[in-house]
Scaffold this motif. Structure first.
Motif, PDB file in Angstrom:
ATOM      1  N   VAL A   1       0.840  -1.245  -0.126  1.00 48.24           N
ATOM      2  CA  VAL A   1      -0.101  -0.050  -0.021  1.00 48.24           C
ATOM      3  C   VAL A   1       0.905   1.394   0.026  1.00 48.24           C
ATOM      4  N   PRO A   2       0.451   2.245  -0.444  1.00 50.30           N
ATOM      5  CA  PRO A   2       1.405   3.419  -0.483  1.00 50.30           C
ATOM      6  C   PRO A   2       1.294   3.987   0.960  1.00 50.30           C
ATOM      7  N   PRO A   3       2.671   4.308   1.405  1.00 47.73           N
ATOM      8  CA  PRO A   3       2.716   4.613   2.750  1.00 47.73           C
ATOM      9  C   PRO A   3       1.817   5.546   3.530  1.00 47.73           C
ATOM     10  N   GLU A   4       1.393   6.533   2.712  1.00 47.69           N
ATOM     11  CA  GLU A   4       0.433   7.618   3.250  1.00 47.69           C
ATOM     12  C   GLU A   4      -1.188   6.907   3.390  1.00 47.69           C
ATOM     13  N   ARG A   5      -1.244   5.616   2.959  1.00 48.31           N
ATOM     14  CA  ARG A   5      -2.508   5.229   3.092  1.00 48.31           C
ATOM     15  C   ARG A   5      -2.304   3.965   4.091  1.00 48.31           C
ATOM     16  N   ALA A   6      -1.185   3.948   4.505  1.00 46.73           N
ATOM     17  CA  ALA A   6      -0.864   2.603   5.538  1.00 46.73           C
ATOM     18  C   ALA A   6      -1.350   3.062   6.744  1.00 46.73           C
ATOM     19  N   PRO A   7      -1.757   1.918   7.861  1.00 48.34           N
ATOM     20  CA  PRO A   7      -2.220   2.098   9.168  1.00 48.34           C
ATOM     21  C   PRO A   7      -1.498   3.399   9.989  1.00 48.34           C
ATOM     22  N   ASP A   8      -2.254   4.073  10.946  1.00 51.17           N
ATOM     23  CA  ASP A   8      -1.728   5.174  11.715  1.00 51.17           C
ATOM     24  C   ASP A   8      -1.177   4.565  13.020  1.00 51.17           C
ATOM     25  N   ARG A   9      -1.160   3.370  13.108  1.00 54.19           N
ATOM     26  CA  ARG A   9      -0.514   2.742  14.258  1.00 54.19           C
ATOM     27  C   ARG A   9       0.671   1.705  13.754  1.00 54.19           C
ATOM     28  N   PRO A  10       1.736   1.858  14.391  1.00 54.92           N
ATOM     29  CA  PRO A  10       2.824   0.933  13.995  1.00 54.92           C
ATOM     30  C   PRO A  10       2.548  -0.508  14.348  1.00 54.92           C
ATOM     31  N   THR A  11       3.081  -1.336  13.446  1.00 54.46           N
ATOM     32  CA  THR A  11       3.271  -2.797  13.710  1.00 54.46           C
ATOM     33  C   THR A  11       4.459  -3.348  14.008  1.00 54.46           C
ATOM     34  N   TYR A  12       4.680  -3.786  15.042  1.00 53.72           N
ATOM     35  CA  TYR A  12       6.088  -4.760  15.632  1.00 53.72           C
ATOM     36  C   TYR A  12       6.041  -6.181  15.166  1.00 53.72           C
ATOM     37  N   VAL A  13       7.499  -6.212  14.671  1.00 52.75           N
ATOM     38  CA  VAL A  13       7.639  -7.666  14.217  1.00 52.75           C
ATOM     39  C   VAL A  13       9.022  -8.093  14.716  1.00 52.75           C
ATOM     40  N   GLU A  14       9.202  -9.181  15.176  1.00 56.01           N
ATOM     41  CA  GLU A  14      10.083 -10.044  15.750  1.00 56.01           C
ATOM     42  C   GLU A  14      10.876 -11.001  15.063  1.00 56.01           C
ATOM     43  N   LEU A  15      12.087 -10.850  14.805  1.00 58.76           N
ATOM     44  CA  LEU A  15      12.919 -12.243  13.979  1.00 58.76           C
ATOM     45  C   LEU A  15      13.933 -12.969  14.761  1.00 58.76           C
ATOM     46  N   GLU A  16      14.073 -14.035  14.745  1.00 61.42           N
ATOM     47  CA  GLU A  16      15.071 -14.709  15.466  1.00 61.42           C
ATOM     48  C   GLU A  16      15.934 -15.493  14.434  1.00 61.42           C
ATOM     49  N   PHE A  17      17.207 -15.246  14.541  1.00 59.18           N
ATOM     50  CA  PHE A  17      18.165 -15.674  13.445  1.00 59.18           C
ATOM     51  C   PHE A  17      19.180 -16.855  13.988  1.00 59.18           C
ATOM     52  N   GLU A  18      19.706 -17.757  13.564  1.00 59.99           N
ATOM     53  CA  GLU A  18      20.835 -18.763  13.946  1.00 59.99           C
ATOM     54  C   GLU A  18      21.871 -18.498  12.710  1.00 59.99           C
ATOM     55  N   ARG A  19      22.974 -18.011  13.310  1.00 58.62           N
ATOM     56  CA  ARG A  19      24.136 -17.974  12.171  1.00 58.62           C
ATOM     57  C   ARG A  19      23.758 -17.366  10.858  1.00 58.62           C
ATOM     58  N   GLY A  20      22.699 -16.179  11.246  1.00 53.53           N
ATOM     59  CA  GLY A  20      22.505 -15.328   9.864  1.00 53.53           C
ATOM     60  C   GLY A  20      21.194 -15.922   9.237  1.00 53.53           C
ATOM     61  N   VAL A  21      20.796 -16.870   9.742  1.00 57.91           N
ATOM     62  CA  VAL A  21      19.671 -17.530   9.067  1.00 57.91           C
ATOM     63  C   VAL A  21      18.592 -17.326   9.857  1.00 57.91           C
ATOM     64  N   PRO A  22      17.186 -16.545   9.020  1.00 60.16           N
ATOM     65  CA  PRO A  22      16.247 -16.386   9.841  1.00 60.16           C
ATOM     66  C   PRO A  22      15.326 -17.574  10.121  1.00 60.16           C
ATOM     67  N   LYS A  23      15.015 -18.091  11.619  1.00 61.80           N
ATOM     68  CA  LYS A  23      14.481 -19.089  11.894  1.00 61.80           C
ATOM     69  C   LYS A  23      13.061 -19.104  12.509  1.00 61.80           C
ATOM     70  N   ARG A  24      12.866 -17.887  13.240  1.00 66.92           N
ATOM     71  CA  ARG A  24      11.497 -17.725  14.024  1.00 66.92           C
ATOM     72  C   ARG A  24      10.922 -16.519  13.690  1.00 66.92           C
ATOM     73  N   LEU A  25       9.692 -16.313  13.773  1.00 69.79           N
ATOM     74  CA  LEU A  25       8.666 -14.972  13.588  1.00 69.79           C
ATOM     75  C   LEU A  25       8.003 -14.869  14.711  1.00 69.79           C
ATOM     76  N   ASP A  26       8.033 -13.820  15.199  1.00 69.98           N
ATOM     77  CA  ASP A  26       7.226 -13.499  16.549  1.00 69.98           C
ATOM     78  C   ASP A  26       7.149 -14.690  17.356  1.00 69.98           C
ATOM     79  N   GLY A  27       8.228 -15.128  17.572  1.00 68.23           N
ATOM     80  CA  GLY A  27       8.517 -16.340  18.749  1.00 68.23           C
ATOM     81  C   GLY A  27       7.983 -17.776  18.077  1.00 68.23           C
ATOM     82  N   ALA A  28       7.550 -17.788  16.868  1.00 68.05           N
ATOM     83  CA  ALA A  28       7.242 -19.203  16.565  1.00 68.05           C
ATOM     84  C   ALA A  28       7.863 -19.700  15.269  1.00 68.05           C
TER      85      ALA A  28
END
Length: 399
Positions: free
Chosen positions: A205-232
């Motif tokens: 979506v164009p940034p100006e039409r994105a939500p007015d509240r932020p979204t948080y995301v958490e990524l976990e890496f092992e040796r540079g490889v992403p393995k988990r997203l938001d704890g799962a």
């Protein structure tokens, strides 16, 4: 009849290549479709290829291979072409070429074909990759041979043979999509002075039409490889798909740039890479926390060369493999979690943690500490600045 395997997408160029190859080479055309996550209806693509005259169709699901063997190494390398482009089209071409070669060998074909134009980078990426994997295969590149010189002529050629194509005079953009990105070229974008039209974006979506509240995301890496997203724990393909959805909904990952093509000209492209932008940002934050200064800075220098290799179609080369070996060594401590805030096109750090962190709060604090004697800095500065002091004395003496 001799066979040729065509890298087929169902788009304008490859749709008209099937009858052209039959009319001009007398080949039996085998259409090879590589599923890299572009989300096509592959039953419809298969039917369209057969109706266009293909003697057979191979649909190859290589999404997981694409993510694990191409995208994740790209993220670990830190490669970004000319500081902006996350190489979504470039990194897919060697895998498509690999599928072409494997299909040609299975079918006993004497040649492979592609729909890249004689002005673009993809012709180089496809053909150099084929050379590296099977130098005995012939390569046919219709755009370098036929009399068609524009997308308008290509659409007329398709219409004359009853072949429906997605491009129209109202939306003439050349687009390439896979799990990593969606690119847009052509049409009004050919003038760098034109802003992208509002209806251009399909993933983001164009940034100006994105939500007015932020979204948080958490990524976990092992040796540079992403393995988990938001704890799962999630499989690699699902990880990228979910990040695409999160980034796209928040306007993250739009790049508009004029780039230097390998073939010598500049071109203007607009890229949507929502999930890739998040992954690259998270990985960088973790490297800043866990890599020492010398390793990080040297890795940054080879990231530029790595990006050029990918952009230039030199994936299957000893240098790229050697650089990957170096990158793999650097990634041993790149383990931990990174939190990012997505907000109206921005992707900013919101915390990073690692058991391999080199950050020492007691050492870095502006408050009182017991581990650092600030008087030691005077000797360090005297030795560090000694060459500057000597040069200054010589210049003053020789005035």
């Amino acid at each position: 009849m001799a066979k040729v395997v065509l890298a087929y997408s169902g788009g304008l160029d490859t749709s008209i290549i099937i009858p052209w190859l039959k009319e001009n080479y007398g080949y039996d055309v085998i259409a090879m479709v590589a599923d890299l996550g572009q989300g096509d209806d592959y039953d419809a693509v298969r039917e369209k290829a057969l109706k266009s005259g293909a003697a057979g169709v191979h649909v190859r699901d290589v999404k997981r291979e694409f993510v694990e063997d191409y995208l994740f190494p790209l993220v670990r390398s830190g490669a970004v072409y000319e500081g902006k482009y996350l190489l979504g089209t470039s990194v897919a071409r060697p895998l498509i070429a690999k599928c072409l070669v494997e299909t040609a060998e299975a079918e006993g074909a004497e040649a492979v074909a592609h729909g890249a134009t004689g002005k673009g980078n993809d012709q180089v990426r496809f053909e150099v990759s084929v050379m590296a994997l099977n130098p005995d295969l012939k390569v046919v590149a219709p755009w370098r041979e036929w009399d068609i010189r524009s997308r308008q002529e290509a659409m007329a050629y398709a219409a004359a043979r009853g072949i429906p194509v997605p491009a129209t005079k109202e939306r003439p953009f050349s687009m390439d999509q896979n799990l990593w990105h969606l690119s847009h070229e052509g049409g009004v974008l050919e003038d760098p002075g034109n802003a992208p039209p509002e209806d251009l974006y399909l993933l983001t979506v164009p940034p100006e039409r994105a939500p007015d509240r932020p979204t948080y995301v958490e990524l976990e890496f092992e040796r540079g490889v992403p393995k988990r997203l938001d704890g799962a724990a999630v499989d690699p393909v699902t990880l990228v798909e979910r990040l695409n959805a999160l980034g796209g909904a928040n306007g993250v990952g739009i790049v508009d740039m004029v780039e230097n093509r390998l073939v010598g000209m500049k071109s203007r492209g607009v890229y949507e890479t929502p999930g890739g932008t998040i992954l690259v940002a998270a990985h960088r934050e973790l490297e800043l926390l866990t890599l020492d200064r010398n390793t990080l800075h040297f890795k940054d220098t080879i990231a530029v060369r790595y990006a050029e290799l990918v952009y230039d179609g030199l994936w299957f080369t000893p240098l790229r493999e050697a650089l990957d070996a170096f990158v793999t060594e650097t990634q041993k401590p790149v383990t931990g979690r990174v939190r990012l805030k997505l907000y109206k096109g921005n992707c900013v750090p919101a915390g990073a943690w690692s058991p391999c962190s080199l950050y020492d709060q007691e050492l870095s604090t502006f408050e009182e500490d017991e581990v650092y004697d600030q008087k030691d800095a005077a000797g360090f500065i005297n030795l560090f600045g000694l060459p500057v002091r000597i040069q200054a004395r010589v210049r003053r003496r020789n005035r």
